[in-house]
Design a protein around this motif. Sequence first.
Motif, PDB file in Angstrom:
ATOM      1  N   CYS A 107      38.959 -77.630  64.410  1.00 43.24           N
ATOM      2  CA  CYS A 107      39.265 -77.954  65.815  1.00 43.24           C
ATOM      3  C   CYS A 107      38.576 -76.954  66.751  1.00 43.24           C
ATOM      4  O   CYS A 107      38.070 -77.334  67.806  1.00 43.24           O
ATOM      5  CB  CYS A 107      40.763 -77.944  66.073  1.00 43.24           C
ATOM      6  SG  CYS A 107      41.620 -79.273  65.241  1.00 43.24           S
ATOM      7  N   THR A 108      38.578 -75.678  66.364  1.00 47.40           N
ATOM      8  CA  THR A 108      37.923 -74.662  67.196  1.00 47.40           C
ATOM      9  C   THR A 108      36.431 -74.968  67.319  1.00 47.40           C
ATOM     10  O   THR A 108      35.862 -74.933  68.412  1.00 47.40           O
ATOM     11  CB  THR A 108      38.101 -73.250  66.565  1.00 47.40           C
ATOM     12  OG1 THR A 108      39.451 -73.106  66.163  1.00 47.40           O
ATOM     13  CG2 THR A 108      37.723 -72.163  67.525  1.00 47.40           C
ATOM     14  N   GLY A 110      34.994 -77.860  66.900  1.00 49.09           N
ATOM     15  CA  GLY A 110      34.842 -79.107  67.660  1.00 49.09           C
ATOM     16  C   GLY A 110      34.951 -78.870  69.150  1.00 49.09           C
ATOM     17  O   GLY A 110      34.165 -79.386  69.960  1.00 49.09           O
ATOM     18  N   PHE A 111      35.935 -78.051  69.518  1.00 48.11           N
ATOM     19  CA  PHE A 111      36.174 -77.772  70.939  1.00 48.11           C
ATOM     20  C   PHE A 111      34.973 -77.057  71.565  1.00 48.11           C
ATOM     21  O   PHE A 111      34.477 -77.443  72.613  1.00 48.11           O
ATOM     22  CB  PHE A 111      37.446 -76.927  71.064  1.00 48.11           C
ATOM     23  CG  PHE A 111      37.812 -76.599  72.480  1.00 48.11           C
ATOM     24  CD1 PHE A 111      38.450 -77.547  73.260  1.00 48.11           C
ATOM     25  CD2 PHE A 111      37.516 -75.351  73.017  1.00 48.11           C
ATOM     26  CE1 PHE A 111      38.784 -77.254  74.578  1.00 48.11           C
ATOM     27  CE2 PHE A 111      37.848 -75.055  74.332  1.00 48.11           C
ATOM     28  CZ  PHE A 111      38.488 -76.009  75.115  1.00 48.11           C
ATOM     29  N   LEU A 112      34.498 -76.019  70.891  1.00 48.63           N
ATOM     30  CA  LEU A 112      33.389 -75.239  71.466  1.00 48.63           C
ATOM     31  C   LEU A 112      32.074 -76.008  71.478  1.00 48.63           C
ATOM     32  O   LEU A 112      31.300 -75.917  72.438  1.00 48.63           O
ATOM     33  CB  LEU A 112      33.224 -73.908  70.734  1.00 48.63           C
ATOM     34  CG  LEU A 112      34.361 -72.911  70.979  1.00 48.63           C
ATOM     35  CD1 LEU A 112      34.116 -71.642  70.198  1.00 48.63           C
ATOM     36  CD2 LEU A 112      34.488 -72.588  72.476  1.00 48.63           C
ATOM     37  N   ALA A 114      31.709 -79.134  71.867  1.00 48.67           N
ATOM     38  CA  ALA A 114      31.743 -80.226  72.848  1.00 48.67           C
ATOM     39  C   ALA A 114      31.058 -79.814  74.153  1.00 48.67           C
ATOM     40  O   ALA A 114      30.389 -80.623  74.796  1.00 48.67           O
ATOM     41  CB  ALA A 114      33.187 -80.652  73.106  1.00 48.67           C
ATOM     42  N   TYR A 115      31.200 -78.530  74.525  1.00 43.35           N
ATOM     43  CA  TYR A 115      30.587 -78.075  75.778  1.00 43.35           C
ATOM     44  C   TYR A 115      29.068 -78.039  75.712  1.00 43.35           C
ATOM     45  O   TYR A 115      28.388 -78.340  76.683  1.00 43.35           O
ATOM     46  CB  TYR A 115      31.158 -76.718  76.186  1.00 43.35           C
ATOM     47  CG  TYR A 115      32.449 -76.968  76.877  1.00 43.35           C
ATOM     48  CD1 TYR A 115      32.483 -77.317  78.226  1.00 43.35           C
ATOM     49  CD2 TYR A 115      33.638 -76.989  76.164  1.00 43.35           C
ATOM     50  CE1 TYR A 115      33.669 -77.645  78.835  1.00 43.35           C
ATOM     51  CE2 TYR A 115      34.823 -77.319  76.760  1.00 43.35           C
ATOM     52  CZ  TYR A 115      34.837 -77.650  78.099  1.00 43.35           C
ATOM     53  OH  TYR A 115      35.997 -78.001  78.693  1.00 43.35           O
ATOM     54  N   TRP A 168      35.012 -84.408  79.350  1.00 37.12           N
ATOM     55  CA  TRP A 168      36.438 -84.371  79.061  1.00 37.12           C
ATOM     56  C   TRP A 168      36.752 -85.309  77.892  1.00 37.12           C
ATOM     57  O   TRP A 168      37.398 -84.936  76.919  1.00 37.12           O
ATOM     58  CB  TRP A 168      37.145 -84.817  80.322  1.00 37.12           C
ATOM     59  CG  TRP A 168      38.561 -84.405  80.583  1.00 37.12           C
ATOM     60  CD1 TRP A 168      39.302 -84.804  81.668  1.00 37.12           C
ATOM     61  CD2 TRP A 168      39.418 -83.559  79.823  1.00 37.12           C
ATOM     62  NE1 TRP A 168      40.561 -84.241  81.585  1.00 37.12           N
ATOM     63  CE2 TRP A 168      40.650 -83.480  80.463  1.00 37.12           C
ATOM     64  CE3 TRP A 168      39.270 -82.850  78.624  1.00 37.12           C
ATOM     65  CZ2 TRP A 168      41.727 -82.746  79.977  1.00 37.12           C
ATOM     66  CZ3 TRP A 168      40.350 -82.104  78.125  1.00 37.12           C
ATOM     67  CH2 TRP A 168      41.551 -82.056  78.806  1.00 37.12           C
ATOM     68  N   THR A 171      35.419 -83.815  74.710  1.00 38.07           N
ATOM     69  CA  THR A 171      36.248 -82.734  74.168  1.00 38.07           C
ATOM     70  C   THR A 171      37.478 -83.316  73.458  1.00 38.07           C
ATOM     71  O   THR A 171      37.828 -82.886  72.361  1.00 38.07           O
ATOM     72  CB  THR A 171      36.712 -81.797  75.303  1.00 38.07           C
ATOM     73  OG1 THR A 171      35.565 -81.465  76.077  1.00 38.07           O
ATOM     74  CG2 THR A 171      37.338 -80.534  74.778  1.00 38.07           C
ATOM     75  N   LEU A 172      38.107 -84.308  74.098  1.00 45.65           N
ATOM     76  CA  LEU A 172      39.274 -84.934  73.468  1.00 45.65           C
ATOM     77  C   LEU A 172      38.876 -85.650  72.185  1.00 45.65           C
ATOM     78  O   LEU A 172      39.626 -85.691  71.223  1.00 45.65           O
ATOM     79  CB  LEU A 172      39.912 -85.954  74.424  1.00 45.65           C
ATOM     80  CG  LEU A 172      40.726 -85.377  75.568  1.00 45.65           C
ATOM     81  CD1 LEU A 172      41.285 -86.505  76.421  1.00 45.65           C
ATOM     82  CD2 LEU A 172      41.875 -84.535  75.022  1.00 45.65           C
ATOM     83  N   ASP A 174      36.327 -84.813  70.167  1.00 44.77           N
ATOM     84  CA  ASP A 174      35.846 -83.936  69.100  1.00 44.77           C
ATOM     85  C   ASP A 174      36.819 -82.880  68.593  1.00 44.77           C
ATOM     86  O   ASP A 174      36.722 -82.482  67.431  1.00 44.77           O
ATOM     87  CB  ASP A 174      34.550 -83.242  69.546  1.00 44.77           C
ATOM     88  CG  ASP A 174      33.367 -84.182  69.382  1.00 44.77           C
ATOM     89  OD1 ASP A 174      33.606 -85.371  69.083  1.00 44.77           O
ATOM     90  OD2 ASP A 174      32.224 -83.743  69.553  1.00 44.77           O
ATOM     91  N   THR A 175      37.731 -82.397  69.439  1.00 44.86           N
ATOM     92  CA  THR A 175      38.596 -81.303  68.977  1.00 44.86           C
ATOM     93  C   THR A 175      39.384 -81.707  67.722  1.00 44.86           C
ATOM     94  O   THR A 175      39.206 -81.097  66.676  1.00 44.86           O
ATOM     95  CB  THR A 175      39.490 -80.787  70.112  1.00 44.86           C
ATOM     96  OG1 THR A 175      38.636 -80.476  71.210  1.00 44.86           O
ATOM     97  CG2 THR A 175      40.278 -79.567  69.703  1.00 44.86           C
TER      98      THR A 175
END
Length: 288
Positions: A107-108, A110-112, A114-115, A168, A171-172, A174-175
């Motif tokens: 998840c970490t 994925g979150f990073l 995404a940007y 947005w 991010t939702l 991929d996280t």
Amino acid sequence: MPVEEFVAGWISGALGLALGHPFDTVKVRLQTQSTYRGIVDCIVKTYRHESILGFFKGMSFPLASIAVVNSVLFGVYSNALLVLTATSHQERRVQPPSYTHVFIAGCTGGFLQAYCLAPCDLIKVRLQNQTEPRAQPGSRPPRYQGPVHCAASIFREEGPRGLFRGAWALTLRDTPTVGIYFVTYEWLCRQFTPDGRTPSSATVLVAGGFAGIASWVVATPLDVIKSRMQMDGLKRSEYRGLLDCMVTSARREGLGVFFRGLTINSARAFPVNAVTFLSYEYLLRSWG
Ligand SMILES: C[N+](C)(C)CCCC[C@H](N)C(=O)O
């Protein structure tokens, strides 16, 4: 901070991407345009109007950028596991991390990623949706002439924030799904590998392929919304936000809209992620 994971992620991402790009173009078109009756119709029309090159629209840019994105994804994932479990990539075969740790690290990552992915993915989607045939002398040129021109035009016409349109939703998307991606991969590898041994190439291929499919199945609803938000703003803004885009799409086209592109996405995900994981593991192993 171990950098090999970033480099291995970089190379494996580029290999996987090139293989999957034609599938990806068909997917994006099916998700955002209603002129096609299905996968075959889209392939035939694209081929007739734009030749084989139509399937490779918007590829050069992601080839460079996805490599960066994948390197962030795998690099962050592996380093997050290092922080959580104090084991390096090599040590993890003997001391496997718990699935909870794998999920959190995924998840970490994925979150990073995404940007970094958001502006690259936006440009890719805009270029893929240009259905004009290759420029002929005298014909009107397409709106965007290439990735750099596309980025500059979006910046000019839609402002700097325009480059993050759909971020947005991305991010939702991929996280949690990158968490699922790595958990599926690890679980499948462990099923077919005796304790303490490194998984065979065949295992890595199959586990990577199914990890790709499993994560894309879950990611597809938000992938559709993401693609639509990215195309929004081209003529005029149609949606007021992510939720509005979901409700409007569902109301107009039924709940099936959330699964647009699912088949083609799964067909793409298997080879792409099989190759990505195989080359990633292979590179890390050969660097010792
Ligand atoms: C998690 N999510 C499903 C979004 C994608 C994860 C797989 C990423 C891979 N580069 C690919 O393009 O298939």
